[in-house]
Design a protein around this motif. Structure first.
Motif, short mmCIF file in Angstrom:
data_model
loop_
_atom_site.label_atom_id
_atom_site.label_comp_id
_atom_site.label_asym_id
_atom_site.label_seq_id
_atom_site.Cartn_x
_atom_site.Cartn_y
_atom_site.Cartn_z
N ALA A 52 -1.51 -4.39 26.55
CA ALA A 52 -2.38 -3.26 26.23
C ALA A 52 -3.18 -2.80 27.43
O ALA A 52 -3.55 -3.61 28.30
CB ALA A 52 -3.35 -3.68 25.12
N ALA A 83 -2.46 4.11 16.84
CA ALA A 83 -2.84 3.50 15.56
C ALA A 83 -3.53 2.19 15.91
O ALA A 83 -3.33 1.17 15.25
CB ALA A 83 -1.64 3.30 14.67
N LEU A 137 -0.41 -2.59 17.28
CA LEU A 137 0.65 -3.06 16.36
C LEU A 137 -0.04 -3.88 15.26
O LEU A 137 0.21 -5.06 15.08
CB LEU A 137 1.68 -3.90 17.15
N GLY A 138 -0.95 -3.22 14.55
CA GLY A 138 -1.72 -3.89 13.52
C GLY A 138 -1.20 -3.57 12.13
O GLY A 138 0.02 -3.40 11.93
N ALA A 139 -2.10 -3.47 11.17
CA ALA A 139 -1.74 -3.30 9.78
C ALA A 139 -0.97 -1.99 9.55
O ALA A 139 0.11 -1.98 8.94
CB ALA A 139 -3.00 -3.34 8.91
N VAL A 140 -1.51 -0.87 10.04
CA VAL A 140 -0.88 0.43 9.79
C VAL A 140 0.50 0.49 10.45
O VAL A 140 1.50 0.82 9.82
CB VAL A 140 -1.77 1.58 10.32
N SER A 198 -3.31 0.76 4.38
CA SER A 198 -2.14 0.96 5.23
C SER A 198 -0.98 1.57 4.45
O SER A 198 -0.10 2.22 5.03
CB SER A 198 -1.71 -0.36 5.86
N TRP A 220 2.25 -1.18 21.97
CA TRP A 220 1.37 -1.94 22.85
C TRP A 220 0.35 -2.63 21.95
O TRP A 220 -0.08 -2.05 20.95
CB TRP A 220 0.56 -1.02 23.77
N PHE A 259 -6.41 9.45 10.65
CA PHE A 259 -5.56 9.64 9.46
C PHE A 259 -6.42 9.91 8.22
O PHE A 259 -7.37 9.18 7.97
CB PHE A 259 -4.74 8.37 9.18
N TYR A 317 -2.92 -8.20 21.18
CA TYR A 317 -2.41 -9.49 20.71
C TYR A 317 -0.89 -9.50 20.91
O TYR A 317 -0.24 -8.46 20.74
CB TYR A 317 -2.75 -9.70 19.23
N ALA A 368 -6.95 7.48 15.05
CA ALA A 368 -8.31 6.96 14.84
C ALA A 368 -9.28 8.12 15.13
O ALA A 368 -8.86 9.18 15.58
CB ALA A 368 -8.55 5.78 15.77
N PRO A 369 -10.57 7.90 14.88
CA PRO A 369 -11.50 9.01 15.14
C PRO A 369 -11.94 9.15 16.60
O PRO A 369 -12.85 9.91 16.90
CB PRO A 369 -12.70 8.65 14.25
N SER A 385 -7.27 0.13 17.17
CA SER A 385 -8.65 0.07 16.68
C SER A 385 -9.47 1.29 17.11
O SER A 385 -9.20 1.90 18.15
CB SER A 385 -9.34 -1.18 17.22
N ALA A 435 -1.73 5.08 4.90
CA ALA A 435 -1.67 5.56 6.29
C ALA A 435 -0.24 5.60 6.84
O ALA A 435 0.08 6.47 7.66
CB ALA A 435 -2.53 4.67 7.19
N1 LIG Z 1 -5.57 2.38 7.33
C1 LIG Z 1 -6.16 3.52 7.12
O1 LIG Z 1 -6.26 3.99 5.99
C2 LIG Z 1 -6.70 4.27 8.25
C3 LIG Z 1 -7.18 5.53 8.03
C4 LIG Z 1 -7.67 6.28 9.08
C5 LIG Z 1 -7.66 5.74 10.34
N2 LIG Z 1 -7.22 4.49 10.54
C6 LIG Z 1 -7.31 3.98 11.89
O2 LIG Z 1 -6.06 3.49 12.31
C7 LIG Z 1 -6.28 2.48 13.27
C8 LIG Z 1 -5.41 1.28 12.92
O3 LIG Z 1 -5.81 0.68 11.69
P1 LIG Z 1 -5.26 -0.76 11.29
O4 LIG Z 1 -5.73 -1.02 9.93
O5 LIG Z 1 -3.82 -0.87 11.62
O6 LIG Z 1 -6.09 -1.67 12.31
P2 LIG Z 1 -5.68 -3.09 12.88
O7 LIG Z 1 -6.96 -3.68 13.38
O8 LIG Z 1 -4.86 -3.88 11.92
O9 LIG Z 1 -4.72 -2.75 14.10
C9 LIG Z 1 -5.18 -2.17 15.27
C10 LIG Z 1 -4.54 -2.88 16.44
O10 LIG Z 1 -4.89 -2.18 17.63
C11 LIG Z 1 -4.96 -3.12 18.67
N3 LIG Z 1 -5.67 -2.50 19.80
C12 LIG Z 1 -6.99 -2.22 19.93
N4 LIG Z 1 -7.24 -1.62 21.10
C13 LIG Z 1 -6.04 -1.48 21.71
C14 LIG Z 1 -5.64 -0.92 22.94
N5 LIG Z 1 -6.53 -0.38 23.79
N6 LIG Z 1 -4.33 -0.94 23.27
C15 LIG Z 1 -3.41 -1.48 22.43
N7 LIG Z 1 -3.73 -2.05 21.24
C16 LIG Z 1 -5.03 -2.04 20.90
C17 LIG Z 1 -5.66 -4.30 18.02
O11 LIG Z 1 -5.44 -5.48 18.75
C18 LIG Z 1 -5.03 -4.31 16.64
O12 LIG Z 1 -3.93 -5.20 16.55
C19 LIG Z 1 -7.78 2.17 13.24
O13 LIG Z 1 -8.42 2.82 14.31
C20 LIG Z 1 -8.23 2.79 11.98
O14 LIG Z 1 -9.59 3.19 12.00
C21 LIG Z 1 -6.72 3.73 9.52
#
Ligand SMILES: NC(=O)c1ccc[n+]([C@@H]2O[C@H](COP(=O)([O-])OP(=O)(O)OC[C@H]3O[C@@H](n4cnc5c(N)ncnc54)[C@H](O)[C@@H]3O)[C@@H](O)[C@H]2O)c1
Length: 459
Positions: free
Chosen positions: A135, A184, A37-40, A385, A98, A263, A101, A237-238, A186, A388
Motif C-alpha cells: 500500500a 474502497a 482489500l477489505g470487506a467491500v 458490504s 493494494w 458509496f 495488510y 470513501a468520503p 479506509s 456496497a
Molecule cells: N460498506 C459500506 O456500506 C460503505 C459505504 C460507503 C462507503 N464505504 C467506504 O468504503 C471503504 C471500505 O469499506 P470496508 O468496509 O471494506 O472497510 P475495511 O476496513 O474492511 O477495508 C478497507 C481496507 O483498506 C485498507 N487500506 C487503508 N488505507 C489504505 C491505503 N492507503 N492503501 C491501501 N489499502 C488501504 C485497510 O487496510 C483495509 O483492509 C471505507 O472507506 C468505507 O467508509 C463503505
C-alpha cells in the motif's frame, strides 16, 4: 402524418443514431484495481467470481439488472444497459488490489465474515491469486491501522511513481486492454481543500514534489497515478482526493472520467429516497437524527474523530439540497439552535458484536397542517458490504463505459451511486442528491451514449 407513421419514422432515426453511437467497443480484458482489500472489495470480488460460475446472482447491480426505456409511445422498449451501450462483461474482468495488510482476497473475505464459507469456497483458488500489492500509506491518515504491507516512499511524488509502476506492471502481466482504479480503502482523516495547493494541477504536482504530507493524502497519489496511466478513478470513501479543482483539471486534460464520493449504501440511500416524500408532499421538517452501530474495520477507523469528520461532512450534505430552507422557509426553516434550518445530526458508533451488519435508526420529526408535529422512525438492519459490492461493480463498469465514450472530468450521471456527489463548488454548483433525479440523470446518460434521445417521460 398519422401517429404510427410518425413513430416508425422516429424509430428509423433512432436506429440510425444507434449505429452512430460514439462509444468504443469493450474489447479485451478490463483490469479493476481496487485500493483496499477489505470487506467491500472481497465481497465484491467473490460475488463477481461466483456469478461468473453461475453460482450466485449479482442482485442490486443496476448494470446487470436495470432496464431503461428507449423510444416513446408505441415505439418504446425496455433494454438492459448492455443492449444500449457496449458494456464490459463480468467474464472480462481481472482483479488487482493494494492493501496495508498482506491477506489475499480469500483470507480477507474469510476475515470479513460478510459471506458464509459456502459462498466463498467455490472460488477459493481464484481469490487466493489476488494478492495485494504494498500500500501507499501514511499512518497519520488512518491511525488505527497497523498492517506493514506498506511501500517505502521517500516523498509523495515517489509514492505516485511507485503506484504508476504497479499499474503498468499489472496491465502488462494480465494483458489488460483497459484499467479502472477504485478506492474502497479506509476513510482517511479529513483534508480540507486548500486553494493554494489543490486549486491547479501545477500546484498539486509542486506539493507532491515538495512532499507536502499534510495536504497530499495517499489517496491523491493513487488518483494521480491512475489518471496518469490512463485509468478512470472512483472514490468510494468520503475522502477529499479527487474532489478538488486540480484533479478536475487533470481528468479533463487527459480526457478521463472521475467519480465520487462515498458509496451510497444504507442510511443515505434511504434518506435520499425518503426525503423526496416529505418535500413532494410539502410537509415540514424540524429534525432528522440518524445514528448507526457498526462493528467492522471501517467502523473501527471511523471511531477515530478525525476520520469520522470526513464521513460526517459527506453524510450531512444529502438532505440540504433536497429540502431547502431558503426555498421553503415555512417548511424547512425551523428546528436548530439558530432556527434557520431543521436540525440534522448523523452519528456512527463502533460496536464490534455486529461486525458488518450495520443497524441504522432514523428519527424524523415532521409537521403538517397548522404545524402539528408527527414522527417517522426507520430502522434499517442492513449489511454494509452486501449493499456496497454491487455499487462498486456498477461504478467500475460505468466509468469504463464513460472513458470509452470520451467523457472527462466529474461524472455527474454517477451521482445515483454516491453519498456526496462531486460538483464544482468553486462555481456555486449544487449537487443533485434527490435519488429519483439522480436516476433520471443516469438513464439519460446511458440513453445518450447509446445514441438515443434523453427524456423525462414517465416510465
Ligand atoms: N460498506 C459500506 O456500506 C460503505 C459505504 C460507503 C462507503 N464505504 C467506504 O468504503 C471503504 C471500505 O469499506 P470496508 O468496509 O471494506 O472497510 P475495511 O476496513 O474492511 O477495508 C478497507 C481496507 O483498506 C485498507 N487500506 C487503508 N488505507 C489504505 C491505503 N492507503 N492503501 C491501501 N489499502 C488501504 C485497510 O487496510 C483495509 O483492509 C471505507 O472507506 C468505507 O467508509 C463503505
Amino acid at each position: 402524418m398519422d401517429v404510427f407513421a410518425r413513430n416508425s419514422m422516429v424509430s428509423k432515426i433512432k436506429k440510425i443514431k444507434m449505429e452512430n453511437q460514439n462509444v468504443k467497443p469493450a474489447e479485451g480484458k478490463l483490469g479493476i484495481m481496487v485500493v483496499g482489500l477489505g470487506a467491500v472489495s472481497s465481497t465484491f470480488m467473490t460475488g463477481v467470481l461466483m456469478a461468473r460460475k453461475g453460482l450466485a446472482k449479482p442482485v442490486g447491480s443496476m448494470t446487470q439488472y436495470d432496464k431503461i426505456r428507449v423510444g416513446r409511445g408505441a415505439d418504446k422498449k425496455y433494454l438492459s444497459y448492455g443492449e444500449i451501450v457496449p458494456m464490459a462483461k463480468l467474464d472480462d474482468i481481472v482483479f488487482g488490489a493494494w492493501d496495508v495488510y498482506p491477506a489475499n482476497a480469500f483470507q480477507s473475505a474469510m476475515y470479513a465474515e460478510v459471506l458464509q464459507e459456502k459462498d466463498i469456497l467455490p472460488v477459493k483458488d481464484e481469490l487466493e491469486k489476488i494478492v495485494p500489492m504494498k500500500a501507499a500509506f501514511d499512518k497519520n491518515f488512518a491511525k488505527r491501522l497497523t498492517g506493514d504491507n506498506v511501500k517505502d516512499c521517500k516523498t509523495r511524488w515517489d509514492m505516485v511513481e511507485q503506484i504508476r509502476q504497479d499499474i503498468r506492471q499489472f496491465k502488462a502481466d494480465h494483458n489488460c486492454a483497459r484499467i479502472v482504479v477504485a478506492w474502497a480503502a479506509s476513510t482517511e482523516i479529513y483534508v480540507e481543500p486548500n486553494m493554494q495547493v489543490h486549486d491547479t494541477l501545477a500546484h498539486l504536482e509542486a506539493a507532491m514534489k515538495a512532499d507536502d504530507r499534510q495536504n497530499i493524502a495517499p489517496s491523491m497519489c493513487y488518483a494521480y497515478a491512475a489518471l496518469a496511466e490512463g485509468a478512470p478513478f472512483i472514490m468510494g470513501a468520503p475522502n477529499t482526493t479527487v474532489d478538488i479543482p486540480a484533479m478536475w483539471e487533470m481528468s479533463e486534460k487527459l480526457d478521463l472520467p472521475i467519480a465520487g464520493k462515498d458509496f451510497k449504501t444504507g442510511q443515505t440511500l434511504v434518506k435520499s429516497g425518503f426525503a423526496p416524500i416529505i418535500g413532494t408532499r410539502c410537509l415540514g421538517l424540524s429534525g432528522w437524527f440518524s445514528t448507526n452501530i457498526l462493528g467492522n474495520r471501517d467502523g473501527l477507523v471511523l471511531d477515530e474523530p478525525a476520520n469520522f469528520r470526513t464521513k460526517e461532512v459527506s453524510k450531512l450534505s444529502t438532505l440540504e439540497t433536497i429540502l431547502k430552507p431558503d426555498a421553503q422557509p415555512d417548511l424547512y426553516g425551523h428546528g436548530n439552535d439558530t432556527d434557520d434550518q431543521y436540525y440534522h445530526k448523523v452519528r456512527i458508533n463502533y460496536y464490534p458484536p455486529r461486525n458488518d451488519n450495520k443497524e441504522g435508526w432514523d428519527a424524523i420529526d415532521i409537521f403538517g397542517w397548522m404545524n402539528y408535529p408527527m414522527q417517522i422512525k426507520i430502522n434499517f438492519l442492513c449489511r454494509d458490504s452486501i449493499l456496497a459490492a454491487p455499487l462498486l461493480l456498477d461504478l467500475c463498469l460505468l466509468s469504463d463505459l464513460a472513458a470509452r465514450a470520451g467523457k472527462s472530468g466529474i461524472q455527474r450521471f454517477l451521482s445515483f451511486f454516491l453519498k456526496a456527489p462531486m460538483h464544482d463548488y468553486t462555481k456555486g454548483e449544487e449537487p443533485v442528491n434527490h435519488l429519483f433525479q439522480q436516476y433520471t440523470m443516469l438513464k439519460n446518460a446511458i440513453r445518450e451514449m447509446g445514441g438515443y434521445e434523453a427524456d423525462e417521460e414517465i416510465d
